[in-house]
Structures are given as structure tokens and as C-alpha cells.
Motif scaffolding. Structure first.
Motif, PDB file in Angstrom:
ATOM      1  N   VAL A 162       0.826  -1.206   0.000  1.00 18.77           N
ATOM      2  CA  VAL A 162       0.000   0.000   0.000  1.00 18.77           C
ATOM      3  C   VAL A 162       0.868   1.267   0.000  1.00 18.77           C
ATOM      4  O   VAL A 162       1.446   1.600  -1.022  1.00 18.77           O
ATOM      5  CB  VAL A 162      -1.009  -0.017   1.171  1.00 18.77           C
ATOM      6  CG1 VAL A 162      -2.126   1.004   0.918  1.00 18.77           C
ATOM      7  CG2 VAL A 162      -1.634  -1.402   1.333  1.00 18.77           C
ATOM      8  N   ARG A 163       1.021   1.946   1.141  1.00 20.60           N
ATOM      9  CA  ARG A 163       1.758   3.213   1.187  1.00 20.60           C
ATOM     10  C   ARG A 163       3.235   3.024   1.519  1.00 20.60           C
ATOM     11  O   ARG A 163       3.987   4.003   1.541  1.00 20.60           O
ATOM     12  CB  ARG A 163       1.121   4.150   2.223  1.00 20.60           C
ATOM     13  CG  ARG A 163      -0.352   4.449   2.008  1.00 20.60           C
ATOM     14  CD  ARG A 163      -0.943   5.115   3.249  1.00 20.60           C
ATOM     15  NE  ARG A 163      -2.369   5.361   3.159  1.00 20.60           N
ATOM     16  CZ  ARG A 163      -3.311   4.455   3.435  1.00 20.60           C
ATOM     17  NH1 ARG A 163      -2.954   3.215   3.799  1.00 20.60           N
ATOM     18  NH2 ARG A 163      -4.583   4.763   3.348  1.00 20.60           N
ATOM     19  N   SER A 164       3.646   1.806   1.842  1.00 17.93           N
ATOM     20  CA  SER A 164       5.024   1.547   2.273  1.00 17.93           C
ATOM     21  C   SER A 164       5.805   0.838   1.162  1.00 17.93           C
ATOM     22  O   SER A 164       6.082  -0.362   1.226  1.00 17.93           O
ATOM     23  CB  SER A 164       5.026   0.694   3.550  1.00 17.93           C
ATOM     24  OG  SER A 164       4.393   1.370   4.620  1.00 17.93           O
ATOM     25  N   ALA A 165       6.172   1.617   0.134  1.00 21.26           N
ATOM     26  CA  ALA A 165       6.941   1.091  -1.000  1.00 21.26           C
ATOM     27  C   ALA A 165       6.359  -0.208  -1.522  1.00 21.26           C
ATOM     28  O   ALA A 165       7.008  -1.253  -1.494  1.00 21.26           O
ATOM     29  CB  ALA A 165       8.409   0.901  -0.594  1.00 21.26           C
ATOM     30  N   PRO A 166       5.116  -0.185  -2.010  1.00 18.61           N
ATOM     31  CA  PRO A 166       4.458  -1.435  -2.412  1.00 18.61           C
ATOM     32  C   PRO A 166       5.190  -2.151  -3.545  1.00 18.61           C
ATOM     33  O   PRO A 166       5.747  -1.528  -4.447  1.00 18.61           O
ATOM     34  CB  PRO A 166       3.075  -0.968  -2.875  1.00 18.61           C
ATOM     35  CG  PRO A 166       3.266   0.471  -3.268  1.00 18.61           C
ATOM     36  CD  PRO A 166       4.292   1.002  -2.307  1.00 18.61           C
ATOM     37  N   VAL A 167       5.178  -3.467  -3.467  1.00 17.46           N
ATOM     38  CA  VAL A 167       5.696  -4.281  -4.562  1.00 17.46           C
ATOM     39  C   VAL A 167       4.818  -4.051  -5.782  1.00 17.46           C
ATOM     40  O   VAL A 167       3.587  -4.059  -5.694  1.00 17.46           O
ATOM     41  CB  VAL A 167       5.698  -5.772  -4.172  1.00 17.46           C
ATOM     42  CG1 VAL A 167       5.935  -6.652  -5.397  1.00 17.46           C
ATOM     43  CG2 VAL A 167       6.756  -6.031  -3.110  1.00 17.46           C
TER      44      VAL A 167
END
Length: 521
Positions: A162-167
Motif C-alpha cells: 500500500v503506502r510503504s513502498a508497495p511491490v
């Protein structure tokens, strides 16, 4: 761009955040089902430290890492002074804290009664791929008032989501996913080749973080959050896949655990054989619960009929290629049919399941969940959360013959459903992977009492797995059984809510053998 020495990896292309998709995350579907059906305060969410704990906090985390959270108003709730959002810059690889970094997204909601505040309650909703930030932003509608009064609720989006460096992976390649139930050795090898191509593609589009999205890395991120918040200990409510994070945290940082609820717990000690067998047996037991409900419920669309015989008939039609989804014209395989069945088990939507079976018998349109998530090809990249599972689970299957042996084992345990569609799906997706956080027996040395909550009939986390987890925890583990069905037990009844909230506030565990009766189906 990617640079070194505590710099940030930035994705080469952005996916429109309004169309952020957790492709393939079954729990995203399940979360919607649960949210739609629960009216009482259900699961937990994320908030903030006390009213005095505003602004930025700097502290040393595990391994000497120093993190700073810059709290700001949340875009979704700009006028709510009690809820704040922020980011924390963390190492991509905790074994190399001086290397690349990424930004972890958090949200917090302050305790409504600062004078009665106990501490921070961390919530992770699992998935892999669900957003703790989103849950935190709705904490006031999800938690009981006593929990909201006593705890700052903190939620975060785990690394790679999601907001944390999504794959991110190629949408075109994701749309080419072959069958997850190969019919012969050639299709089996085609699936393994595809998995390798997809893994390389996702790594190329996601950067070095792609290889470090396992639950142990997320647990270390959680410890950095604790240090940045300036808290001595943390309390946790985690459910489903999120329980792997809680288990890892308790193993790595036992003295930092004040209280830990693991709801719908995953047994991270199973090998591939037990993973197939346990899931299949659990789903078959659920099917018989559905049959019993239909027999005693006049409102069931199949009341008075031989439901197992009807189900077997539909399975035979699937084998013959004559079971069709009227809405799309697509032929349904036994796996498609079983998957659509099990989705209805997640929130005990048994009336819907009965209607679905009747519609399929008559050749009428029925809503059917699919294990093959559709991909919108008008974007180059799609967010894809499932690689986290493949980094946490070693499920080696080396040949088509071995694959068939596991399916035969499953069918012996589940004559009607034939297998756990989730076990089949995740194993197929991870064929050819090497896990960096593989299964092992829990080694938890915390002095805190830990609460495990599981439904007796859970479609995703079998009850016997919860029993094994409690045995591995030894004297510190306490099991509360919800005697009903569905996934995520805390929000089901007044009994489950009362027991969980009492434990979180007072750290008092239920007596040995405690259980809560099932809610009406």
C-alpha cells in the motif's frame, strides 16, 4: 532512483493511488466480507500516543537504528486532531542498516482518556497486503470504547504494501498467470517458469526491498516503531497473516511484549504435507457445518435436499467441463468451484452459499469469487502483495507427481471440497521460490501471557493449527476457542469481544479450556 548510504529507493513509475490494488490478496476480499457483516465493535486499529505525545519523536531502535516519525494531519481525516499520519525511514535490509532505506507509512489515534492511558496498541490486519493505516483511521468504529479510552492505537502498512513502498509488477505479465492447478507435467513446469519470470519482473520494478518483505523483517520494523514512539513495551492485536508478525516480534524482542492477541492464528511450523492436510480437513468440517445448518434452517434455499449429493454432482460437472459461470460463460474447474465455496465460509454467509449452489444447478447467474484475480491493463504496473507469503513459507513441490500426491492427500481429508483452495493457491503461486523466513517451531521466551483466539471452524487458519501454536508457546500461551465458523473471531460475539478486551487491558487470560458460543449463522 536507487542510491546508497541511507538513501531512499523510489519506484520508477507511480501507480495512481486512487486505483491502488492489492491484487491476489484473498484477505482483502475477506476483510470486506467481515466489515459488511459486523455491526458491533470488531477488530483493532491504529492510533496515536497520548495527547502530550504529538510532533516528532526520535529514538534508537534495535541494532542502533535511529528513526524519526514526522506526524502530520492525515489526508483522509484532516480535521481530526486525535488522528495523525506519518512516515518512518527504515533500512531495506536489517542486516545492512547503512544501506538503502524506504519509508514506512503509519497512522495513530490517541487514547480518548490520557489519564487512563496504558500504552500503545499495535494492529496488523494481515493479508498479506492489508493496510494497518486504513484500519487505524477507522479505529473509533471498530474498537470497544474501553480499548479506545486506554490505548493509543497505531497501525502501519507493512513494507512492500500500500503506502510503504508497495511491490509492483507488470500488469501484462500478471494477466498471463497460468492455471494454478496444472493438469500434467508440462503445465506444472509452465507454472514454475511463469513464477520465476514474475519474480524477476516484480524485483525489477520494486527494487531491493522486494527481497526483504518477510514477516521477520516487518517485526524488526515494528521494534523501530516502538523505539521511535519512546515506548518501553507494546501491546498487540493481530489477526490472520498478521499473527506471523506478532510471533516473530515475540521471538526477537520478548521483553518488549506487554500483551499479544493472535486472532485466527497461523501455525508457522507446518511442512507442506501438513499444510495441505490440515487445510483440507478444516474446510471439509466447515462444509458439514453448512450442511447441518441447511438441514435445520427452513430459510436455506436447499432445505430438505441432499446437499452433499448436489455438491458432488456439481463437482462432477466441473470435471466434465459442463459447469459454467453464466455471467461470463467461463467453464468452472473443480478448483474454481471449491474456491467460490470457501469464500462464503469466511463470514459464514451460508444463505449466499446455498443460493449460489442452487443457481449453478439451474444454470442461473450467481456471484462467484475467483482465485484468478483480474488485472486492469490500462496501467503498466499493478501492486501485488503475495510475494510476502512466498518469503515466509517454504512449500517445496519438485514434480507434478509430488503435486498430485499432495492433492490425493487433500482429497482423502476432504471428499467433497477435495482440498483447501487456499493451500493449493498459495503453494502454486510460490512454486520455485526459496523462503528467507521459513517455518520453524516457535521459540518465544517472553514473560508475558499471550492470548490465542481461533474459531473451531475457520476456513483459513485451522483450529488444530491454533492448538499447535499454543503448545509451542508452552505455559505462556492461552487458547480461547470461538465455537463458531468464519475468519477473525474477536468481533463475532459479545463474549469474544469481552474476553479479548479484558486481556488487553488487564492482561488476564481466560481459564484453560475457555470458549465462547457461536453466533447465529
Amino acid at each position: 532512483m536507487l542510491t546508497t548510504k541511507r538513501t531512499t529507493f523510489r519506484h520508477p513509475r507511480r501507480v495512481d493511488p486512487r486505483r491502488r490494488r492489492l491484487l491476489g490478496s484473498l484477505s482483502a476480499v475477506v476483510a470486506v466480507l467481515v466489515a459488511l457483516s459486523l455491526n458491533a465493535p470488531p477488530s483493532l486499529a491504529g492510533t496515536t500516543p497520548t495527547a502530550t505525545r504529538t510532533g516528532s519523536v526520535t529514538a534508537a531502535a534495535a541494532g542502533g537504528w535511529t528513526g524519526r516519525i514526522d506526524w502530520q494531519a492525515c489526508p483522509e481525516r484532516p480535521d481530526d486532531p486525535g488522528t495523525r499520519c506519518g512516515t518512518l525511514r527504515l533500512p531495506v535490509d536489517w542486516a545492512r542498516p547503512g544501506g538503502e532505506t524506504f519509508e514506512l507509512a503509519l497512522a495513530r489515534r490517541t487514547a480518548t482518556d490520557p489519564a487512563a492511558r496504558i500504552g500503545v496498541l499495535v494492529f496488523n490486519p494481515g493479508g498479506p497486503g492489508l493496510s494497518g493505516v486504513d484500519v487505524a483511521l477507522t479505529a473509533d468504529s471498530q474498537l470497544g470504547p474501553d480499548v479506545l479510552r486506554r490505548f493509543d492505537i497505531v497501525g502501519f502498512d507493512p513494507r512492500g504494501t500500500v503506502r510503504s513502498a508497495p511491490v509492483r509488477c507488470s500488469s501484462a505479465l500478471l494477466a498471463q498467470q497460468p492455471s494454478l492447478t496444472p493438469a500434467n507435467a508440462a503445465e506444472f513446469e509452465r507454472l514454475r517458469t511463469y513464477n520465476r519470470l514474475l519474480r524477476d519482473d516484480c524485483r525489477a520494478h520494486s527494487g531491493p526491498l522486494f527481497d526483504h518483505i518477510d514477516s521477520a523483517s516487518v517485526a524488526r520494523d515494528t521494534e523501530a516503531i516502538r523505539a521511535a514512539l519512546g515506548e518501553r513495551q507494546l501491546s498487540f492485536y493481530q489477526w490472520s497473516y498478521g499473527t506471523l508478525i506478532g510471533q516473530s516480534y515475540a521471538e526477537l524482542f520478548p521483553d518488549r511484549v506487554r500483551a499479544l492477541v493472535m486472532d485466527s492464528v497461523m501455525d508457522h511450523s507446518q511442512g507442506v504435507r501438513e499444510y495441505f492436510r490440515s487445510g483440507a480437513a478444516s474446510n471439509e468440517a466447515l462444509f458439514h457445518e453448512f450442511v447441518a445448518w441447511c438441514e435445520r434452517t427452513p430459510g436455506c434455499a436447499l432445505h430438505g435436499r441432499d446437499v452433499p449429493a448436489l455438491y458432488d454432482q456439481l463437482m462432477r460437472r466441473a470435471d466434465a467441463g459442463t459447469l459454467v459461470d453464466p455471467a461470463t460463460g467461463a467453464k468452472l474447474t473443480w478448483f474454481d468451484f471449491a474456491f467460490a465455496t470457501v469464500i462464503n465460509f469466511f463470514d459464514a454467509t451460508w444463505a449466499d452459499l446455498a443460493n449460489m449452489l442452487l443457481a449453478l444447478e439451474r444454470g442461473e447467474a450467481a456471484p462467484l469469487a475467483s482465485p484468478m484475480a483480474p488485472v486492469e491493463n490500462d496501467e503498466d504496473l499493478t501492486e501485488y502483495a503475495l510475494p510476502a507469503f512466498c518469503q515466509d513459507w517454504s512449500l517445496p513441490v519438485d514434480s507434478f507427481a509430488e503435486w498430485n500426491r499432495y492433492l490425493e492427500l487433500s482429497r482423502a481429508a476432504a471428499p467433497h471440497l477435495r482440498a483447501s483452495p487456499l493451500a493449493v493457491r498459495f503453494t502454486a503461486i510460490c512454486l520455485g521460490w526459496t523462503a528467507n523466513n521459513p517455518q520453524h517451531r516457535l521459540r518465544v521466551r517472553t514473560s508475558a501471557l499471550l492470548l490465542v483466539l481461533n474459531g473451531r471452524y475457520d476456513p483459513a487458519t485451522p483450529y488444530d493449527g491454533a492448538q499447535r501454536v499454543v503448545r509451542q508457546l508452552g505455559s505462556r500461551g492461552h487458547l480461547l476457542t470461538y465455537e463458531g465458523s468464519g475468519h477473525a473471531s474477536y468481533p463475532r460475539t459479545e463474549c469474544t469481544r469481552r474476553q479479548v478486551e479484558r486481556y488487553l487491558i488487564t492482561r488476564t487470560t481466560p481459564p484453560v479450556g475457555a470458549s465462547c458460543p457461536a453466533a447465529p449463522a
